[in-house]
Structures are given as C-alpha cells and as structure tokens.
Design an enzyme around this catalytic site. Structure first.
Site, PDB file in Angstrom:
ATOM      1  N   SER A   1      28.255 -27.048 -59.919  1.00  9.06           N
ATOM      2  CA  SER A   1      27.138 -26.666 -60.786  1.00  9.06           C
ATOM      3  C   SER A   1      26.207 -27.848 -60.991  1.00  9.06           C
ATOM      4  O   SER A   1      26.644 -29.009 -60.987  1.00  9.06           O
ATOM      5  CB  SER A   1      27.716 -26.230 -62.135  1.00  9.06           C
ATOM      6  OG  SER A   1      26.703 -26.195 -63.113  1.00  9.06           O
TER       7      SER A   1
ATOM      8  N   TYR B   1      33.676 -27.209 -69.679  1.00  7.20           N
ATOM      9  CA  TYR B   1      33.371 -26.463 -68.450  1.00  7.20           C
ATOM     10  C   TYR B   1      32.749 -27.398 -67.408  1.00  7.20           C
ATOM     11  O   TYR B   1      33.185 -27.457 -66.257  1.00  7.20           O
ATOM     12  CB  TYR B   1      32.416 -25.299 -68.746  1.00  7.20           C
ATOM     13  CG  TYR B   1      31.783 -24.733 -67.490  1.00  7.20           C
ATOM     14  CD1 TYR B   1      32.517 -23.940 -66.620  1.00  7.20           C
ATOM     15  CD2 TYR B   1      30.456 -25.027 -67.152  1.00  7.20           C
ATOM     16  CE1 TYR B   1      31.946 -23.451 -65.447  1.00  7.20           C
ATOM     17  CE2 TYR B   1      29.879 -24.542 -65.986  1.00  7.20           C
ATOM     18  CZ  TYR B   1      30.631 -23.757 -65.142  1.00  7.20           C
ATOM     19  OH  TYR B   1      30.071 -23.292 -63.982  1.00  7.20           O
TER      20      TYR B   1
ATOM     21  N   LYS C   1      34.060 -29.021 -63.489  1.00  2.00           N
ATOM     22  CA  LYS C   1      33.335 -29.043 -62.201  1.00  2.00           C
ATOM     23  C   LYS C   1      33.292 -30.466 -61.637  1.00  2.00           C
ATOM     24  O   LYS C   1      33.506 -30.680 -60.448  1.00  2.00           O
ATOM     25  CB  LYS C   1      31.908 -28.506 -62.387  1.00  2.00           C
ATOM     26  CG  LYS C   1      31.849 -27.026 -62.743  1.00  2.00           C
ATOM     27  CD  LYS C   1      32.382 -26.164 -61.623  1.00  2.00           C
ATOM     28  CE  LYS C   1      32.443 -24.699 -61.973  1.00  2.00           C
ATOM     29  NZ  LYS C   1      33.208 -23.887 -61.033  1.00  2.00           N
TER      30      LYS C   1
HETATM   31  P1  NAD Z   1      32.375 -14.635 -62.422  1.00  2.00           P
HETATM   32  O1  NAD Z   1      33.144 -14.817 -63.681  1.00  2.00           O
HETATM   33  O2  NAD Z   1      31.606 -13.381 -62.234  1.00  2.00           O
HETATM   34  O3  NAD Z   1      33.346 -14.816 -61.164  1.00  2.00           O
HETATM   35  C1  NAD Z   1      34.492 -15.640 -61.203  1.00  2.00           C
HETATM   36  C2  NAD Z   1      35.675 -14.803 -60.739  1.00  2.00           C
HETATM   37  O4  NAD Z   1      36.851 -15.610 -60.740  1.00  2.00           O
HETATM   38  C3  NAD Z   1      35.956 -13.610 -61.653  1.00  2.00           C
HETATM   39  O5  NAD Z   1      36.026 -12.438 -60.852  1.00  2.00           O
HETATM   40  C4  NAD Z   1      37.297 -13.924 -62.293  1.00  2.00           C
HETATM   41  O6  NAD Z   1      38.058 -12.759 -62.530  1.00  2.00           O
HETATM   42  C5  NAD Z   1      37.936 -14.844 -61.252  1.00  2.00           C
HETATM   43  N1  NAD Z   1      38.906 -15.799 -61.775  1.00  2.00           N
HETATM   44  C6  NAD Z   1      38.775 -16.653 -62.824  1.00  2.00           C
HETATM   45  N2  NAD Z   1      39.901 -17.378 -62.971  1.00  2.00           N
HETATM   46  C7  NAD Z   1      40.758 -16.989 -61.986  1.00  2.00           C
HETATM   47  C8  NAD Z   1      42.073 -17.368 -61.614  1.00  2.00           C
HETATM   48  N3  NAD Z   1      42.757 -18.283 -62.314  1.00  2.00           N
HETATM   49  N4  NAD Z   1      42.642 -16.776 -60.534  1.00  2.00           N
HETATM   50  C9  NAD Z   1      41.975 -15.826 -59.826  1.00  2.00           C
HETATM   51  N5  NAD Z   1      40.740 -15.412 -60.149  1.00  2.00           N
HETATM   52  C10 NAD Z   1      40.131 -15.992 -61.215  1.00  2.00           C
HETATM   53  O7  NAD Z   1      31.409 -15.912 -62.273  1.00  2.00           O
HETATM   54  P2  NAD Z   1      30.262 -16.224 -61.214  1.00  2.00           P
HETATM   55  O8  NAD Z   1      28.994 -16.307 -61.960  1.00  2.00           O
HETATM   56  O9  NAD Z   1      30.391 -15.341 -60.041  1.00  2.00           O
HETATM   57  O10 NAD Z   1      30.664 -17.712 -60.825  1.00  2.00           O
HETATM   58  C11 NAD Z   1      31.444 -18.021 -59.690  1.00  2.00           C
HETATM   59  C12 NAD Z   1      31.699 -19.519 -59.658  1.00  2.00           C
HETATM   60  O11 NAD Z   1      30.436 -20.194 -59.642  1.00  2.00           O
HETATM   61  C13 NAD Z   1      32.440 -20.054 -60.877  1.00  2.00           C
HETATM   62  O12 NAD Z   1      33.328 -21.073 -60.456  1.00  2.00           O
HETATM   63  C14 NAD Z   1      31.342 -20.637 -61.738  1.00  2.00           C
HETATM   64  O13 NAD Z   1      31.804 -21.666 -62.562  1.00  2.00           O
HETATM   65  C15 NAD Z   1      30.395 -21.162 -60.673  1.00  2.00           C
HETATM   66  N6  NAD Z   1      29.005 -21.307 -61.175  1.00  2.00           N
HETATM   67  C16 NAD Z   1      28.391 -20.229 -61.728  1.00  2.00           C
HETATM   68  C17 NAD Z   1      27.099 -20.368 -62.240  1.00  2.00           C
HETATM   69  C18 NAD Z   1      26.410 -19.207 -62.907  1.00  2.00           C
HETATM   70  O14 NAD Z   1      25.433 -19.436 -63.637  1.00  2.00           O
HETATM   71  N7  NAD Z   1      26.829 -17.955 -62.664  1.00  2.00           N
HETATM   72  C19 NAD Z   1      26.439 -21.612 -62.177  1.00  2.00           C
HETATM   73  C20 NAD Z   1      27.094 -22.681 -61.569  1.00  2.00           C
HETATM   74  C21 NAD Z   1      28.386 -22.510 -61.074  1.00  2.00           C
HETATM   75  N1  UFG Z   2      18.108 -19.343 -73.371  1.00  2.00           N
HETATM   76  C1  UFG Z   2      17.451 -18.777 -74.442  1.00  2.00           C
HETATM   77  N2  UFG Z   2      18.049 -17.719 -75.069  1.00  2.00           N
HETATM   78  C2  UFG Z   2      19.251 -17.204 -74.665  1.00  2.00           C
HETATM   79  C3  UFG Z   2      19.899 -17.800 -73.554  1.00  2.00           C
HETATM   80  C4  UFG Z   2      19.297 -18.867 -72.932  1.00  2.00           C
HETATM   81  O1  UFG Z   2      16.367 -19.208 -74.825  1.00  2.00           O
HETATM   82  O2  UFG Z   2      19.744 -16.249 -75.278  1.00  2.00           O
HETATM   83  C5  UFG Z   2      17.452 -20.471 -72.673  1.00  2.00           C
HETATM   84  C6  UFG Z   2      18.260 -21.745 -72.684  1.00  2.00           C
HETATM   85  O3  UFG Z   2      18.001 -22.488 -73.851  1.00  2.00           O
HETATM   86  C7  UFG Z   2      17.788 -22.420 -71.394  1.00  2.00           C
HETATM   87  C8  UFG Z   2      17.472 -21.247 -70.471  1.00  2.00           C
HETATM   88  O4  UFG Z   2      17.310 -20.119 -71.306  1.00  2.00           O
HETATM   89  O5  UFG Z   2      16.590 -23.112 -71.638  1.00  2.00           O
HETATM   90  C9  UFG Z   2      18.575 -20.952 -69.466  1.00  2.00           C
HETATM   91  O6  UFG Z   2      19.812 -20.783 -70.159  1.00  2.00           O
HETATM   92  P1  UFG Z   2      21.124 -20.206 -69.431  1.00  2.00           P
HETATM   93  O7  UFG Z   2      22.206 -20.143 -70.456  1.00  2.00           O
HETATM   94  O8  UFG Z   2      20.779 -18.969 -68.695  1.00  2.00           O
HETATM   95  O9  UFG Z   2      21.436 -21.309 -68.324  1.00  2.00           O
HETATM   96  P2  UFG Z   2      21.782 -22.856 -68.499  1.00  2.00           P
HETATM   97  O10 UFG Z   2      20.844 -23.581 -67.605  1.00  2.00           O
HETATM   98  O11 UFG Z   2      21.861 -23.294 -69.889  1.00  2.00           O
HETATM   99  O12 UFG Z   2      23.278 -22.881 -67.968  1.00  2.00           O
HETATM  100  C10 UFG Z   2      23.595 -22.508 -66.641  1.00  2.00           C
HETATM  101  C11 UFG Z   2      25.020 -21.998 -66.554  1.00  2.00           C
HETATM  102  C12 UFG Z   2      25.984 -23.080 -66.889  1.00  2.00           C
HETATM  103  C13 UFG Z   2      25.745 -24.287 -66.053  1.00  2.00           C
HETATM  104  C14 UFG Z   2      24.293 -24.700 -66.163  1.00  2.00           C
HETATM  105  C15 UFG Z   2      23.957 -25.837 -65.243  1.00  2.00           C
HETATM  106  O13 UFG Z   2      25.216 -20.941 -67.439  1.00  2.00           O
HETATM  107  O14 UFG Z   2      27.273 -22.616 -66.613  1.00  2.00           O
HETATM  108  O15 UFG Z   2      23.450 -23.610 -65.812  1.00  2.00           O
HETATM  109  O16 UFG Z   2      24.288 -25.472 -63.941  1.00  2.00           O
HETATM  110  F1  UFG Z   2      26.537 -25.307 -66.457  1.00  2.00           F
END
Ligand code: NAD
Ligand code: UFG
Length: 338
Positions: A124, A149, A153
């Site tokens: 991330s 979290y 990472k």
């Molecule tokens: P998500 O929660 O939709 O998908 C993650 C999946 O992993 C889920 O289906 C969950 O059931 C499974 N899981 C969690 N723990 C597990 C375990 N111990 N064993 C087996 N399965 C398990 O999330 P996503 O948005 O698809 O994110 C996927 C990956 O990308 C995550 O590692 C997340 O941290 C990373 N990531 C996501 C974002 C974002 O904004 N969505 C940003 C940066 C990184």
């Molecule tokens: N925001 C609002 N209102 C809300 C939610 C978000 O104003 O209800 C704003 C936040 O303050 C930020 C922007 O929208 O300025 C984006 O917020 P998100 O929560 O959608 O995303 P972030 O960038 O804060 O976080 C995301 C992932 C994290 C990850 C991070 C950096 O959710 O897991 O990007 O990769 F760590």
C-alpha cells in the site's frame, strides 16, 4: 499456468481472477471468507464462463496450505489475503499482526516447502508515511506508519525482501496500491464492505443509493486547491491488470521488485463527489466535518517505474471509475447479500 490467489474472493482479488481467466491463466482461489462471500466466486465464473477452483482456507493454516500445494502444481502466488481496516487495526493490533504478518510468514513457508518461490504482494501507498512529498517514488525512504495496518504492510515488504536476499530462487513483486475504486463493467462484482464504509467512494455510493444520509467531508482546511484531501484513485480493473504484468515479472526474473500502482493523478474529495454526481445523475449530500486523525493532505503516485519496467499503465479515468462504482452499487444495493 496455475496462480494461487489468496484473498481471491475479495474486492481486488475477484477482479484480478477475472483478468487472469481472460488472459488464459488458471487461478486457484484461497480465502477464509472473513471479509467476502462465496457469491463473488460464482460471479467470477459467470462473467468469464470458466471454472475456478476455490478453497475455503486460512493462510495461517499450514496443513490446509500444504494440501492446496499438494493437489495443484502452482507456478506463482498473488497474495491479497489480509485485514485492511485502519481503525480496526488500531483497536485490535494483535489480530492484524497475527493475520497479516503471521499469515504471510506461514504462506511463504508453505510456498518454500512446495518449491514455489514466486509471489506478488498487495502492499500500500501507506508505507510511504506522511513525510514524503507526492508524487511518491519507489526509491523514497519508507515513512513512519501511523497505524498497525500500515505497519503490517511495511513489515511484510521487509520479510519478502529478506527472503529474496536469502535465497536467489525467490522472486517477489511488492505492489504499492494507491486508492482502488470502480468495479467490473458487468456490474456483477465490486466492493462489498461490511457495515458503514470507511473509505470515500463506498461511502458516497451508499449515500447515493439512500442507505446513508450524507457524506462527512473530513477536513476542508488542508493545503490543497479546495482544502479537501487529495488521493490517487485507480480503477480496480487497471489495478487487476497490473497484477498480470507483475506475475510475468516474477515468473521471468528472480529478485525483489517494488512498484507503485497508481495513475499519477490526484483528485480532491470534492472533485470525486462532483464526478460521482455526474455518474449517478443526482446530488450527493455532504457536510464539512473535522479532519480524520492520521490523514495526510495529499497522496499520489509517480507511476513511471511500472510503465518502464512492467509495461503497465492505468488507462481508466475518474468518470469511468465513478460510473462503474455506481453501476455495481445500483444493481446490487445489498452487495452480494447475506
Ligand atoms: P478485501 O477485504 O475485499 O479482500 C481481502 C480478502 O482476504 C477477503 O476476501 C478476506 O476474506 C480474505 N482474507 C483475510 N484474511 C485472510 C486469511 N487469514 N486467510 C484467508 N483469507 C483471508 O480487500 P481488498 O480491498 O480486495 O484488498 C486486497 C489486499 O490489498 C489487502 O491485502 C489489502 O490490505 C490490500 N490493499 C487494499 C487497498 C484498498 O484500498 N482496497 C489499498 C492498499 C492495499
Ligand atoms: N474521506 C472523507 N469522508 C469519508 C471517507 C474519506 O472525507 O467518509 C476522505 C479522506 O479524508 C481522504 C479521502 O477521502 O482525504 C480518501 O479516504 P479513503 O479512506 O478512501 O482512503 P485513504 O487514502 O485514507 O486510505 C486508503 C486505504 C488505506 C491505505 C491508504 C494508503 O483505505 O488502507 O489508502 O494506501 F492505507
């Protein structure tokens, strides 16, 4: 080519499985369904018209993993499985360290035992911390993470770097995602958060569908053009396609490689609201609320390294991201259901 996709039933994993199947790969999904539903696996099959093996298994379950590796000849692993809720990680850090870090270690041990040493990892942009200025580049020093979290990472990246350094047969791509939104064009798979969403776009979609009254815009006094936070939103299908390039990379070359997956464009909260209103054809009610603790003003990528080395770049713009998020939400008001 068989690719084990941990967390493949989740938001990014399901979209990646569709693109893997479309490209002729054979994904095998492993997920404990703690944050997803098996319905997403059915829909992957429906969209692609292809079958996918699914194992309900936890990445911390070594015996379960060994069985999966014994039953399949796996060429590489895409490792999405993990918990991702920032506030939850602050209130329950041990669960996050156990699931994300502990689980990744068990997974790598099982991979090594099976002789499969190629991994693509979901990292991330949060690993850049708050000190580095945008556009963020892969050679910038990792920042101080502000929540458990983010720390998971950072540590998993280090574990994979050390593993690659210890054994030249290993290959890892550390993919630093920016802000994935959007959904598959079919409207059949998308993001299905539990409870009240933490992230901006899932929150906006639930306001637009009438499940939530209004959006709280967290701060309008940041040093950005309109005072609201700026992020690098990326369409989940572009992100999914980046994983195919990363799989090619780990299959073709040993070592540890780090790439930003972003568009390089920053949009403010109010710009996203405007784009979403255009996509859904109605106003999205919002109020200006206090800043959210731990948030930074601006975060966007320099995506040039992935373009040069992987031949990948994001091509879908903010309007398309919002249209696709809205199609998913409006066709599935309750996500995948119960
Ligand atoms: P998500 O929660 O939709 O998908 C993650 C999946 O992993 C889920 O289906 C969950 O059931 C499974 N899981 C969690 N723990 C597990 C375990 N111990 N064993 C087996 N399965 C398990 O999330 P996503 O948005 O698809 O994110 C996927 C990956 O990308 C995550 O590692 C997340 O941290 C990373 N990531 C996501 C974002 C974002 O904004 N969505 C940003 C940066 C990184
Ligand atoms: N925001 C609002 N209102 C809300 C939610 C978000 O104003 O209800 C704003 C936040 O303050 C930020 C922007 O929208 O300025 C984006 O917020 P998100 O929560 O959608 O995303 P972030 O960038 O804060 O976080 C995301 C992932 C994290 C990850 C991070 C950096 O959710 O897991 O990007 O990769 F760590």
């Amino acid at each position: 080519m068989s690719i084990l996709v941990t967390g493949g039933a989740g938001f990014i994993g399901s979209h990646t499985c569709v693109e893997l199947l479309n490209a002729g790969y054979d994904p095998i999904i492993l997920d404990n369904l703690c944050n997803s539903k098996s319905e997403s696996v059915k829909r992957i099959k429906e969209i692609t018209g292809k079958d996918v093996k699914f194992y309900k298994c936890d990445i911390r379950d070594r015996e379960g993993l060994d069985k999966v590796f014994a039953e399949n000849k796996i060429d590489a692993v895409i490792h999405f499985a993990g918990l991702k809720c920032v506030p939850e990680s602050i209130s329950n850090p041990l669960e996050y360290y156990d699931n994300n870090i502990g689980g990744s270690v068990v997974l790598c041990e099982a991979m090594a035992a099976a002789g499969c040493k190629k991994i693509v990892f979901s990292s991330s942009a949060t690993v850049y911390g708050s000190e580095n200025p945008s556009p963020l580049k892969e050679d910038m020093p990792e920042g101080k993470t502000t929540n458990p979290y983010g720390t998971t990472k950072l540590y998993i990246e280090r574990i994979l770097k050390d593993t690659c350094a210890s054994d030249s047969e290993w290959s890892a791509c550390l993919l630093r995602y920016f802000n994935p939104i959007g959904a598959h064009k079919s409207g059949r798979i998308g993001e299905d958060p539990n409870g009240i969403p933490n992230n901006l776009v899932p929150y906006i979609t639930q306001v637009a569908i009438g499940k939530l009254d209004h959006l709280n815009v967290n701060g309008d006094d940041y040093p950005t053009p309109d005072g609201t936070g700026v992020r690098d939103y990326i369409h989940v299908v572009d992100l999914a396609l980046g994983h195919l390039k990363a799989v090619e990379k780990v299959l073709g070359e040993n070592g540890c490689f780090t790439y930003n997956l972003g568009t390089g464009n920053g949009y403010s909260v109010l710009e996203v609201v405007k784009a979403f209103e255009k996509a859904c054809g109605k106003p999205v009610k919002y109020v200006i609320a206090p800043r959210r603790p731990g948030d930074i003003a601006t975060c966007y990528s320099d995506p040039s390294k992935a373009k040069e080395e992987l031949g990948w770049e994001a091509v879908r713009g903010i309007d398309e991201m919002c249209e696709d998020s809205w199609r998913w939400q409006s066709q599935n008001p309750d996500g995948y259901g119960d």
